[in-house]
Design an enzyme around this catalytic site. Structure first.
Site, PDB file in Angstrom:
ATOM      1  N   HIS A   1      88.028 -55.248 -95.358  1.00 43.09           N
ATOM      2  CA  HIS A   1      87.991 -53.821 -95.678  1.00 43.09           C
ATOM      3  C   HIS A   1      89.395 -53.248 -95.825  1.00 43.09           C
ATOM      4  O   HIS A   1      89.585 -52.042 -95.773  1.00 43.09           O
ATOM      5  CB  HIS A   1      87.197 -53.078 -94.603  1.00 43.09           C
ATOM      6  CG  HIS A   1      85.772 -53.549 -94.533  1.00 43.09           C
ATOM      7  ND1 HIS A   1      84.725 -52.887 -95.114  1.00 43.09           N
ATOM      8  CD2 HIS A   1      85.241 -54.683 -93.995  1.00 43.09           C
ATOM      9  CE1 HIS A   1      83.610 -53.564 -94.921  1.00 43.09           C
ATOM     10  NE2 HIS A   1      83.884 -54.663 -94.252  1.00 43.09           N
TER      11      HIS A   1
ATOM     12  N   GLU B   1     108.904 -71.023 -89.308  1.00 43.65           N
ATOM     13  CA  GLU B   1     110.223 -71.396 -88.809  1.00 43.65           C
ATOM     14  C   GLU B   1     110.552 -72.850 -89.144  1.00 43.65           C
ATOM     15  O   GLU B   1     111.714 -73.225 -89.220  1.00 43.65           O
ATOM     16  CB  GLU B   1     110.275 -71.176 -87.291  1.00 43.65           C
ATOM     17  CG  GLU B   1     111.514 -70.452 -86.826  1.00 43.65           C
ATOM     18  CD  GLU B   1     111.445 -70.009 -85.374  1.00 43.65           C
ATOM     19  OE1 GLU B   1     111.718 -68.833 -85.114  1.00 43.65           O
ATOM     20  OE2 GLU B   1     111.116 -70.826 -84.492  1.00 43.65           O
TER      21      GLU B   1
ATOM     22  N   LYS C   1     120.912 -62.087 -84.746  1.00 47.05           N
ATOM     23  CA  LYS C   1     121.445 -62.049 -83.378  1.00 47.05           C
ATOM     24  C   LYS C   1     122.927 -61.706 -83.392  1.00 47.05           C
ATOM     25  O   LYS C   1     123.382 -60.882 -82.605  1.00 47.05           O
ATOM     26  CB  LYS C   1     121.248 -63.411 -82.695  1.00 47.05           C
ATOM     27  CG  LYS C   1     119.818 -63.703 -82.310  1.00 47.05           C
ATOM     28  CD  LYS C   1     119.764 -64.943 -81.443  1.00 47.05           C
ATOM     29  CE  LYS C   1     118.337 -65.421 -81.286  1.00 47.05           C
ATOM     30  NZ  LYS C   1     118.258 -66.770 -80.745  1.00 47.05           N
TER      31      LYS C   1
HETATM   32  O1  PA5 Z   1     110.847 -71.961 -81.763  1.00 46.82           O
HETATM   33  C1  PA5 Z   1     111.921 -71.572 -81.345  1.00 46.82           C
HETATM   34  O2  PA5 Z   1     112.833 -72.366 -81.049  1.00 46.82           O
HETATM   35  C2  PA5 Z   1     112.198 -70.098 -81.131  1.00 46.82           C
HETATM   36  O3  PA5 Z   1     111.156 -69.310 -81.574  1.00 46.82           O
HETATM   37  C3  PA5 Z   1     112.392 -69.839 -79.655  1.00 46.82           C
HETATM   38  O4  PA5 Z   1     111.259 -70.262 -78.958  1.00 46.82           O
HETATM   39  C4  PA5 Z   1     112.651 -68.362 -79.375  1.00 46.82           C
HETATM   40  O5  PA5 Z   1     113.753 -67.923 -80.120  1.00 46.82           O
HETATM   41  C5  PA5 Z   1     112.917 -68.133 -77.898  1.00 46.82           C
HETATM   42  O6  PA5 Z   1     113.989 -68.895 -77.468  1.00 46.82           O
HETATM   43  P1  PA5 Z   1     114.243 -69.186 -75.956  1.00 46.82           P
HETATM   44  O7  PA5 Z   1     113.096 -69.937 -75.409  1.00 46.82           O
HETATM   45  O8  PA5 Z   1     115.506 -69.995 -75.938  1.00 46.82           O
HETATM   46  O9  PA5 Z   1     114.412 -67.851 -75.254  1.00 46.82           O
END
Ligand code: PA5
Length: 446
Positions: free
Chosen positions: A307, A286, A421
């Site tokens: 394996h 990310e 989303k």
């Molecule tokens: O690293 C990030 O920002 C994302 O992976 C969020 O943690 C994830 O989308 C969850 O978001 P939230 O904590 O707002 O529910």
């Protein structure tokens, strides 16, 4: 730091000159991070969080009071509701430290809201129907659909079990002011902890996001912070590849990328560490995967995957490098017994420990992969404990930020996560997405 990086097997792939050439770029990337002058620097609150939290004991005291309150209810299970950065850090530490079979001294953590599988959530609710459980719901934005649905389901069950008393069994970790979860928590008078604005989800494991559920499960969160703080101190002090292993790791990754290795495999012979690889995949994936750039993080657990994917790693398309996570000292071991009947042919190993066999398998694999054209590095942690795991996690966070800056991307945003989303909200019929819904449905039905 007691974590070590071993680059002995890199010699055939990278030269001293390669390191000399990349060093100024990595030093510059580290400066952007430390001086908070890089892109997304408003999200670097995690950088000194471990030492600051240890110094100013107020959060640890609050967590201790929260634990005392939950202990009076004595739940058998804590259900952790969250996804992405609000889930993976806790799961990584928990899976590394938990006993796989015995009812150890720790409370069991269960997880929900990290996907939308109806069967899983149905089974979870059925399982919990007659159990004494509490819920930690974690969402920084407070609006993420997956944990919101899971929390609604679990809250409903708690209401049925305990009526008005159910709010005592819920702890919410969310934004100080914004989001549906904050609104709900205030309305219901839930105990809450705040995720600071300057710390993104994937860098939040040492904040209440990870500390609350792990503390409620009985893990030593002070040790966790101490491990992270040790890494913080060391990595914030020296700024050469020689003296800063996070910078060295970032340098190796960037050199690999430049030399046509856009995939990093994180491999381990210790299955307890597999969820750390899941956390690491989110952290690096990310943070770096944007603007059509980035190293794709993938993971393997050995010997299991030798394996299955082992064939590909040894012999397939040469597009990856491999980082092994290994452990110096294990908390237990087992000796292979000598048997009168040697029909399985294993008496040559009698008296040897299973850790000896595992280590030999590890060395054999590293050499074979290296000979097969896969550049191999090894990161060794001293043991599997709260402290060592946290040192490793902080090391990866630091290294990830430096590596992303060296790639010239913002390590702290995730614009790509929004695309699915928007489509999902439209297809679910959420208000405000009507036009997109029509367009998407037409595309699906064409
Ligand atoms: O690293 C990030 O920002 C994302 O992976 C969020 O943690 C994830 O989308 C969850 O978001 P939230 O904590 O707002 O529910």
């Amino acid at each position: 730091m007691r974590t070590k990086i071993n680059v002995n097997l890199l010699k055939d792939f990278l030269s001293e000159e390669d390191f000399r050439q990349i060093e100024p770029f990595i030093v510059h990337a580290s400066k952007l991070l430390m001086e908070k002058t890089g892109r997304g620097s408003e999200f670097t609150g995690w950088l000194h969080w471990p030492s600051e939290t240890l110094q100013n004991k107020s959060l640890l005291n609050e967590i201790s009071t929260c634990k005392d309150n939950i202990d009076t209810i004595n739940p058998e299970y804590i259900v952790v509701v969250g996804i992405g950065g609000s889930y993976l850090g806790t799961k990584a530490v928990y899976d590394a430290l938990k006993d796989n079979f015995a009812e150890g001294k720790n409370r069991k953590l269960l997880f929900a809201g990290h996907h939308l599988d109806p069967v899983y959530h149905r089974q979870l609710l059925d399982f919990l129907a007659d159990k004494n459980f509490a819920v930690v719901v974690i969402s920084k934005s407070g609006t993420t659909t997956e944990p919101a649905i899971a929390f609604r389901l679990l809250r409903n069950l708690l209401q049925k079990q305990h009526g008005d008393d159910s709010s005592r069994r819920i702890v919410a970790v969310t934004d100080a002011k914004k989001g549906a979860l904050r609104k709900l928590a205030d309305k219901e008078g839930l105990q809450t902890f705040v995720i600071d604005d300057d710390i993104g989800g994937r860098f939040s494991v040492f904040t209440p996001v990870g500390l609350i559920p792990l503390a409620l499960a009985g893990f030593d969160i002070t040790s966790m912070l101490e491990g992270a703080a040790e890494a913080e101190k060391e990595l914030s002090t020296h700024f050469t590849l020689e003296d800063n292993m996070a910078m060295k790791y970032a340098a190796i990754r960037q050199l690999m990328y430049q030399k046509g290795k856009p995939i990093e495999l994180q491999s381990t012979f210790y299955p307890a560490l597999s969820t750390i690889s899941e956390w690491w995949k989110q952290l690096f994936g990310e943070s770096e995967g944007k603007e059509n750039k980035g190293i794709f993080p993938a993971s393997l657990t050995f010997t299991t995957d030798l394996h299955s994917l082992g064939q590909f790693v040894q012999d397939g398309l040469r597009v990856f490098f491999e980082t092994f996570i290994t452990v110096k000292e294990l908390k237990s071991d087992i000796e292979i017994p000598l048997l009168d009947d040697d029909s399985d042919g294993l008496n040559y190993l009698a008296g040897k420990s299973l850790s000896f066999v595992n280590r030999k398998a590890e060395s054999a694999t590293q050499l074979a992969h290296s000979d097969g054209g896969v550049p191999v590095i090894e990161i060794e942690i001293p043991n599997i404990s709260e402290k060592s795991i946290s040192e490793l996690l902080y090391f990866f966070e630091f290294s990830c930020a430096v590596s992303a800056y060296a790639l010239n991307v913002n390590p702290f945003d995730q614009p790509g996560v929004e695309a699915y989303k928007k489509n999902m909200f439209a297809l679910l019929g959420k208000k405000g997405f009507e036009d997109l819904r029509k367009e998407l449905e037409q595309r699906l039905n064409d």
